[in-house]
Design a protein around this motif. Structure first.
Motif, short mmCIF file in Angstrom:
data_model
loop_
_atom_site.label_atom_id
_atom_site.label_comp_id
_atom_site.label_asym_id
_atom_site.label_seq_id
_atom_site.Cartn_x
_atom_site.Cartn_y
_atom_site.Cartn_z
N GLN A 82 47.39 39.97 40.48
CA GLN A 82 46.91 41.33 40.31
C GLN A 82 45.61 41.37 39.50
O GLN A 82 44.63 42.00 39.89
N TYR A 83 45.59 40.67 38.39
CA TYR A 83 44.41 40.73 37.52
C TYR A 83 43.26 39.88 38.03
O TYR A 83 42.13 40.04 37.58
N SER A 84 43.52 38.98 38.96
CA SER A 84 42.41 38.24 39.57
C SER A 84 41.50 39.19 40.34
O SER A 84 40.28 38.96 40.41
N ALA A 85 42.08 40.25 40.90
CA ALA A 85 41.26 41.23 41.61
C ALA A 85 40.34 41.97 40.65
O ALA A 85 39.16 42.21 40.95
N TYR A 86 40.86 42.32 39.48
CA TYR A 86 40.02 42.98 38.48
C TYR A 86 38.95 42.02 37.96
O TYR A 86 37.78 42.39 37.79
N CYS A 87 39.35 40.78 37.69
CA CYS A 87 38.40 39.80 37.20
C CYS A 87 37.31 39.51 38.23
O CYS A 87 36.16 39.26 37.87
N ALA A 88 37.68 39.55 39.51
CA ALA A 88 36.69 39.31 40.57
C ALA A 88 35.57 40.34 40.50
O ALA A 88 34.38 40.01 40.64
N VAL A 138 41.20 41.47 47.69
CA VAL A 138 40.92 42.03 46.37
C VAL A 138 41.31 43.50 46.31
O VAL A 138 41.94 43.96 45.35
N GLU A 139 40.95 44.26 47.33
CA GLU A 139 41.29 45.68 47.35
C GLU A 139 42.80 45.89 47.43
O GLU A 139 43.35 46.78 46.78
N PHE A 140 43.47 45.04 48.19
CA PHE A 140 44.93 45.16 48.31
C PHE A 140 45.60 44.90 46.96
O PHE A 140 46.50 45.65 46.55
#
Length: 231
Positions: free
Chosen positions: A107-113, A68-70
């Motif tokens: 990319q946006y899965s990390a924000y959504c997480a 997620v951070e990456f």
């Protein structure tokens, strides 16, 4: 000529606008398709990342926190170039549109997480205690108690990222996806008039994002803040 269509450069400004509008609308369709598919992927992956990050076993949670951070801390354009130019060197060749959709979704899965995580943590701790008292499994607790209460609270944040994804979709033109911005650049390069096509692209993006924002606001008002009814 683009998408099998021609534009009129001899009939004045209005004729030029009407001749390139169908071309830009086809490009807009590509932009919307990439955004919708990417956002659906982001919603699913983001939820998976959020749930796996909450696992108490560090051997499971830490690798997903790193992922997620990456994804959050590296530019989307770098990810696009990596998938488009590096993967073929390993024998993996995918269509540009598919690569763009996957990159947007990842990319946006990390924000959504992080949005999911915040919504889940906002649910009162007593809900967890009640589920444990009823001897419910963790999966049942999430599915029937926690997520129905968390989702209405995170709709505005998810909507914000959806609008951001729409505005990031033109980056896909960097890997030869023929979206609205790419079409405008081609028209401008061949007619030496960038003002009109780029202005029209800006206007179409504005209209699209306003419509999406309106729909998200309506959904936010419609969903009960106490939680989604289970039946």
């Amino acid at each position: 000529m683009l998408f099998g269509l021609h534009w009129n450069t001899t009939g004045g400004t209005l004729a030029f606008v009407w001749s390139i509008l169908p071309i830009l609308l086809i490009g807009l369709k590509v932009t919307v398709e990439a955004t919708v598919l990417g956002f659906l992927l982001a919603l699913v992956l983001g939820l998976i990342f959020a749930l796996l990050q909450s696992v108490k076993l560090r051997i499971i949670s830490w690798p997903f926190r790193f992922v997620v951070e990456f994804l959050r801390d590296t530019p989307l354009l770098v990810q696009l170039f990596f998938l488009f130019y590096v993967l073929p060197g390993f024998g993996i060749s995918l269509p540009a549109f598919l690569i763009g959709t996957l990159a947007l979704g990842a990319q946006y899965s990390a924000y959504c997480a992080e949005v999911y995580r915040g919504g889940i943590e906002a649910v009162e701790h007593g809900q967890w205690e009640a589920a444990q008292a009823l001897n419910l499994s963790r999966w049942t607790t999430y599915k029937d108690i926690i997520l129905p209460q968390a989702i209405p609270r995170i709709i505005p944040s998810l909507g914000t990222y959806l609008v951001s994804m729409i505005k990031d979709a033109p980056l896909l033109s960097a890997i030869s996806v023929l979206d609205m911005l790419a079409a405008a650049n081609i028209i401008g390069g061949q007619t030496y008039d960038y003002l009109i096509p780029l202005s029209m692209v800006g206007g179409l993006f504005l209209i699209t994002t306003l419509i999406v924002s309106y729909l998200v606001n309506r959904l936010d008002r419609w969903l009960p803040k106490s939680g989604i009814p289970l039946k």
